[in-house]
Design an enzyme around this catalytic site. Structure first.
Site, PDB file in Angstrom:
ATOM      1  CD  GLU A  51       9.187  -4.082  -6.680  1.00  0.00           C
ATOM      2  OE1 GLU A  51       8.590  -4.214  -5.595  1.00  0.00           O
ATOM      3  OE2 GLU A  51       8.646  -3.635  -7.689  1.00  0.00           O
TER       4      GLU A  51
ATOM      5  CG  ASP B 153       2.417  -2.095  -6.653  1.00  0.00           C
ATOM      6  OD1 ASP B 153       3.557  -1.928  -7.117  1.00  0.00           O
ATOM      7  OD2 ASP B 153       1.894  -1.322  -5.824  1.00  0.00           O
TER       8      ASP B 153
ATOM      9  CG  ASP C 150       5.780   4.365  -6.222  1.00  0.00           C
ATOM     10  OD1 ASP C 150       4.895   3.991  -7.031  1.00  0.00           O
ATOM     11  OD2 ASP C 150       5.885   3.894  -5.072  1.00  0.00           O
TER      12      ASP C 150
HETATM   13  C1  GLC Z   1       3.027   1.330  -4.740  1.00  0.00           C
HETATM   14  C2  GLC Z   1       2.768   1.435  -6.244  1.00  0.00           C
HETATM   15  C3  GLC Z   1       1.749   2.507  -6.502  1.00  0.00           C
HETATM   16  C4  GLC Z   1       0.483   2.180  -5.735  1.00  0.00           C
HETATM   17  C5  GLC Z   1       0.771   2.052  -4.241  1.00  0.00           C
HETATM   18  C6  GLC Z   1      -0.438   1.588  -3.449  1.00  0.00           C
HETATM   19  O1  GLC Z   1       3.632   2.473  -4.278  1.00  0.00           O
HETATM   20  O2  GLC Z   1       3.941   1.668  -6.950  1.00  0.00           O
HETATM   21  O3  GLC Z   1       1.490   2.613  -7.881  1.00  0.00           O
HETATM   22  O4  GLC Z   1      -0.469   3.192  -5.932  1.00  0.00           O
HETATM   23  O5  GLC Z   1       1.807   1.096  -4.049  1.00  0.00           O
HETATM   24  O6  GLC Z   1      -0.904   0.371  -3.868  1.00  0.00           O
END
Ligand code: GLC
Length: 767
Positions: free
Chosen positions: A390, A387, A458
């Protein structure tokens, strides 16, 4: 600032397999990669050693061309590239001489400062599809987009850019098709006639070369095949990753996760995967476990496994600045982090507070990162969720002078997430021995399908976002990504029970079926919606498990040909204008046989477009003539899904997880139709790489209505199927009094169902 034009060809020269054309301003290089794939690189500073993150093929060894006073021609069996010398312009035609695409004659390729732009002809009826994770309509005509991988929480149905970069589109006009992949990782721009009064389209980037691959195949499917030939195809995914996945930010302790697992089994709702979001770590430090709440990861995961669950854990790139923390110390000592030009490590804030960011562009850093996963694989984790890559940092805007190796952030930002996924995939593949890792990433660049699944970040808990999510998934499929998903239910906000039920029913037909929600939202698990809704959710998840033999075989197709599992109708029905109508643009084929119409949770009937042919409603068997729209019932218990005539859909008995064998019967559903059809049934152990060495079970199942035969070809591969019997279920047939003949012997039919051994069989049907 000046606009610098490309100028006129001054010299034409062939060196080995590359045609080189020089102008006063730049050098153009042309390679033939295959008869349908031609690369053009126009540069003022070409560097042969600049790697492509996306491309895994090398060009053909030869290039043939002819030259006349005004023109250079490169002709293959599939495409004609005619290059106008003064000014230098590139124009592509079919082998038969029809115009496919080319430079705007006035402007062609030019520069403004470091920016490089290609202005192209726009045909009156031209449509554009592709670019991957982009909001807006299926047909991108009249829209413009930017590629700049961005953490985009709270994005809406129009936000651009989002998390990923796939600078590949397919153009459609005059009944012709072509594709174009602009392989450039700088911030890039695509304008499909949006700002030019419909005079031209254009694309470009903040820097780098005008470096593109042109695809001349004459169908969308073949262009996708060629694009994924060039940039790679996915491996077979672990079968368990195609089961139902339950996630949440955050399950706060091992006890809570175990409790969720127990509940699935108690409620008899099939599921395979549970996730740990950031709270399993100690202070959000990657590769650590919280000593109190996740005190014994090994026994925790063993308990999950005993219940047939796999665990996926999240990892972010940001390494917390904290002396004594292993990854920080090692990264610091070995200079593994992105730096400022003066050598200082770049620091920014993410979940753990101040962080440094591994330079995933370096092989030694990727190896170091990959090896660190032993902290997760040793206790038994098999899935790795990448995650914030980017990369994201609070405030978002990373300074331009941050360096990754010898490159600055603006040059390669768009490939950072992909390189993290690559490091994760390569490292965990090594650590897991012969087992397939499951890698999921948020940021990506073209070619990411070789390493990872993706999800769309998200999203939000409202209907329009559900429909947008489907378009994103369908569009990502065009760009080689087959294993894709959205947060079912919507990450931000709380879905109404109706939306949850509806979205879950769409999840059945989403390549990756994951329910995920943001911290602070209401609990989302299937039993949180009241008994009646739970029953519907459960029934839909059960259907997903019954369909797994079909779904797994569809992934085999992605693995072999690059065709995605979720297919916009634009792939199969390219010249049917209705499929681009905004009313129908979210509809898609899931595999070869099923057409799904997403419906908002507030509507209980839906106008569905049935392309030409005959269709059956999956749930009722009702038959429809296609080539028209129908009003379909769409109660929350029955999403409109239609089966194509002559379809062959293998299914299985209900299981609670992919670890269960079921009753050993493969149920082959054949739907009546007047056209012959065949389906490649594929199976392997679902977990190992043995399939790469022949450890699979594969056979072609053919339906031939002319001869009234259904035949099961000899099997290929060394794997023994987990099904020892086949149950043939015929839909829409009226079986004659002679019933079936198996290998010549008459069997009295029980309705339209027949069960027989899983050997080679020829079935004759009297209908
Ligand atoms: C980001 C991710 C989400 C995750 C959050 C906490 O917003 O896109 O899927 O739950 O981080 O890690």
């Amino acid at each position: 600032m000046q606009t610098e034009i490309l100028g006129n060809a001054k010299s034409v020269d062939k060196q080995g397999n590359v045609l080189i054309i020089k102008t006063d301003q730049a050098i153009a290089r042309i390679w033939v990669y295959s008869p349908a794939v031609i690369r053009i690189n126009v540069s003022r500073s070409f560097n042969e050693h600049d790697p492509s993150f996306a491309v895994i093929q090398t060009p053909s060894e030869t290039i043939n061309y002819t030259e006349s006073a005004g023109e250079i021609a490169v002709i293959t069996s599939e495409v004609k590239l005619l290059i106008n010398k003064s000014p230098l312009r590139f124009n592509f035609y079919t082998a038969g001489g029809k115009v496919l695409s080319g430079d705007d004659p006035r402007f062609g390729i030019n520069w403004q400062g470091d920016r490089v732009i290609n202005y192209r002809k726009l045909f009156p009826d031209e449509r554009f599809i592709g670019l991957g994770e982009k909001t807006g309509n299926l047909d991108r005509r009249g829209s413009h987009y930017v590629n700049w991988n961005t953490d985009a929480p709270l994005h809406d149905t129009r936000t651009d850019p989002l998390y990923k970069t796939f600078p590949f589109f397919i153009g459609l006009h005059s009944g012709l098709t072509y594709g174009l992949f602009f392989d450039n990782t700088y911030k890039s721009y695509f304008d499909f006639g949006a700002t030019t009064n419909e005079q031209m389209s254009w694309f470009g980037a903040d820097g780098g070369d005008m470096n593109y691959y042109f695809f001349g195949a004459q169908s969308v499917g073949e262009i996708i095949e060629d694009y994924t030939w060039l940039t790679g195809r996915m491996e077979m995914p672990p079968l368990w990753s195609l089961g139902y996945q339950q996630c949440r930010w955050s399950y706060m302790s091992a006890a809570e996760v175990l409790n969720i697992a127990e509940n699935f089994r108690k409620e008899k709702i099939p599921a395979d995967v549970l996730y740990c979001d950031i709270d399993y770590m100690e202070g959000f430090k990657i590769f650590t476990w919280n000593k109190e709440t996740f005190a014994e990861p090994e026994s925790f995961i063993a308990k999950l496994k005993a219940m047939n669950f796999r665990l996926v854990t999240i990892v972010d790139p940001g390494i917390k600045v904290e002396p004594g923390y292993q990854q920080y110390d090692e990264g610091l000592a070995n200079n593994y982090f992105a730096t400022y030009p003066n050598g200082e490590n770049y620091t920014a804030d993410v979940w753990p507070g101040s962080c440094h960011f591994p330079d995933f562009f370096r092989e030694d850093v990727r190896e170091w990162w990959g090896a660190a996963f032993s902290a997760l694989t040793e206790p038994g984790v098999e899935g790795f969720w990448n995650d914030m890559n980017e990369p994201a940092a609070w405030g978002q805007n990373m300074p331009w002078l941050v360096k990754f190796g010898d490159k600055y952030m603006p040059q390669i930002r768009n490939a950072y997430g992909m390189q993290m996924a690559k490091a994760t995939y390569e490292g965990t593949r090594k650590l897991l021995g012969n087992k397939r890792p499951f890698v999921l990433t948020r940021a990506a660049y073209s070619g990411t399908q070789r390493y990872s699944a993706i999800w769309t970040g998200d999203n939000s808990a409202y209907d329009a976002h559900m429909l947008l999510g489907q378009r994103l998934v369908n569009s990502l499929g065009i760009t080689g990504m087959s294993l894709t998903g959205v947060d079912i239910g919507g990450f931000t906000g709380d879905p109404t029970p109706a939306l949850m039920v509806r979205w879950n029913s769409l999840g059945v037909y989403t390549p990756m079926f994951r329910n995920h929600a943001m911290q602070g939202t209401k609990m989302r698990e299937p039993w949180c919606w009241g008994k009646e809704n739970e029953a519907v959710i459960k029934k839909d998840i059960e259907l997903r498990y019954r369909l797994l033999p079909y779904i797994y075989s569809s992934f085999y197709q992605s693995h072999q040909t690059g065709l995605p599992t979720s297919r916009t109708l634009a792939i199969n029905y390219t010249t049917d204008n209705n499929v681009f109508d905004v009313k129908y643009q979210n509809q898609f084929l899931f595999g070869d046989a099923l057409m799904v119409a997403p419906v908002e949770s507030t509507k209980f009937t839906e106008e569905v477009y049935l392309p030409a042919g005959t269709w059956f409603r999956f749930s009722t068997g009702e038959k429809f003539a296609g080539g028209r729209a129908v009003i379909a019932d769409a109660p929350l218990t029955d999403l409109p899904v239609f089966v194509k005539a002559s379809a062959i859909i293998p299914m299985q008995s209900l299981v609670q997880s992919t670890n269960e064998k079921g009753d050993g019967i493969l149920e082959v559903n054949v739907w009546h139709g007047t056209a012959a059809n065949s389906f490649v049934y594929y199976e392997d152990d679902g977990v190992s790489y043995d399939y790469e060495k022949g450890g699979y079970f594969k056979r072609r199942i053919t339906y031939d209505p002319g001869k009234r035969l259904i035949s099961f070809a000899e099997t290929e591969g060394s794997f023994t199927s987990k099904y020892d019997r086949i149950k043939l279920v015929l839909h829409g047939f009226s079986i004659g009094e002679h019933g079936f003949k198996i290998n010549g012997t008459i069997k009295v039919p029980a309705g339209s169902v027949l069960v027989f051994n899983n050997d080679t069989q020829i079935i004759e049907i009297a209908f």
